[in-house]
Design an enzyme around this catalytic site. Sequence first.
Site, PDB file in Angstrom:
ATOM      1  N   HIS A  99       0.823  -1.215   0.000  1.00 11.15           N
ATOM      2  CA  HIS A  99       0.000   0.000   0.000  1.00 11.15           C
ATOM      3  C   HIS A  99       0.855   1.263   0.000  1.00 11.15           C
ATOM      4  O   HIS A  99       0.391   2.341   0.341  1.00 11.15           O
ATOM      5  CB  HIS A  99      -0.953   0.023   1.201  1.00 11.15           C
ATOM      6  CG  HIS A  99      -1.719  -1.253   1.382  1.00 11.15           C
ATOM      7  ND1 HIS A  99      -1.298  -2.269   2.199  1.00 11.15           N
ATOM      8  CD2 HIS A  99      -2.860  -1.688   0.795  1.00 11.15           C
ATOM      9  CE1 HIS A  99      -2.138  -3.281   2.135  1.00 11.15           C
ATOM     10  NE2 HIS A  99      -3.095  -2.967   1.288  1.00 11.15           N
TER      11      HIS A  99
HETATM   12  S1  FES Z   1       1.645  -0.467   3.312  1.00 10.75           S
HETATM   13 FE1  FES Z   1       0.075  -1.878   3.718  1.00 10.75          FE
HETATM   14  S2  FES Z   1       1.129  -3.637   4.327  1.00 10.75           S
HETATM   15 FE2  FES Z   1       2.695  -2.214   3.981  1.00 10.75          FE
END
Ligand code: FES
Length: 186
Positions: free
Chosen positions: A151
């Site tokens: 993410h």
């Molecule tokens: S940014 Fe979501 S798991 Fe690393």
Amino acid sequence: MATTETAETTRRDFLYIATGAVGAVGAAALIWPFISQLQPDASVLALSTTEVDLSQIAEGQIVTVKWRGKPIFVWNRTPDDITKAKDVQLSALLDPVARNANLPADAPATDENRAAKDKEKWLVVIGICTHLGCVPIGHSGEYDGWFCPCHGSEYDSAGRVRRGPAPENLPIPPYQFVSDTKISIG
Ligand code: FES
């Protein structure tokens, strides 16, 4: 008459309590082996510490070792990596807490509190993104540390989160130097 009834009642109560107590002890004795077998066995406990030979890690290199089933990143930081980490103001951090198992829980996230004690080139962190648990990629991202591909969280060269959604710095496991070139994690 009333006295006899009371004595009988008392005796009956005692028998109930005694029977109940024996039953409870018996049940606990019966259940314990089932609970006990869920505890880690000897082979798992033997893995509770992991030794890492630092002499095999070149300057600038990050190696990944396994400790209790988790990836641990051990980074031999360059002077440039260290300078960049030291230059960051605490007020610029998303998470101002060191998250270092070797220090008090409220220690601030200075580079000094994140690197190995008196051996600041060594950074040892648990390689699990504090967002949802992916393994971040080293030497990546805008902050010269790690980039999490899941993410987009980014960590700097002290393993501190600099861009979310990850809420916390990469945690530092308990470890100690057993010699100048060897650490024991756990
Ligand atoms: S940014 Fe979501 S798991 Fe690393």
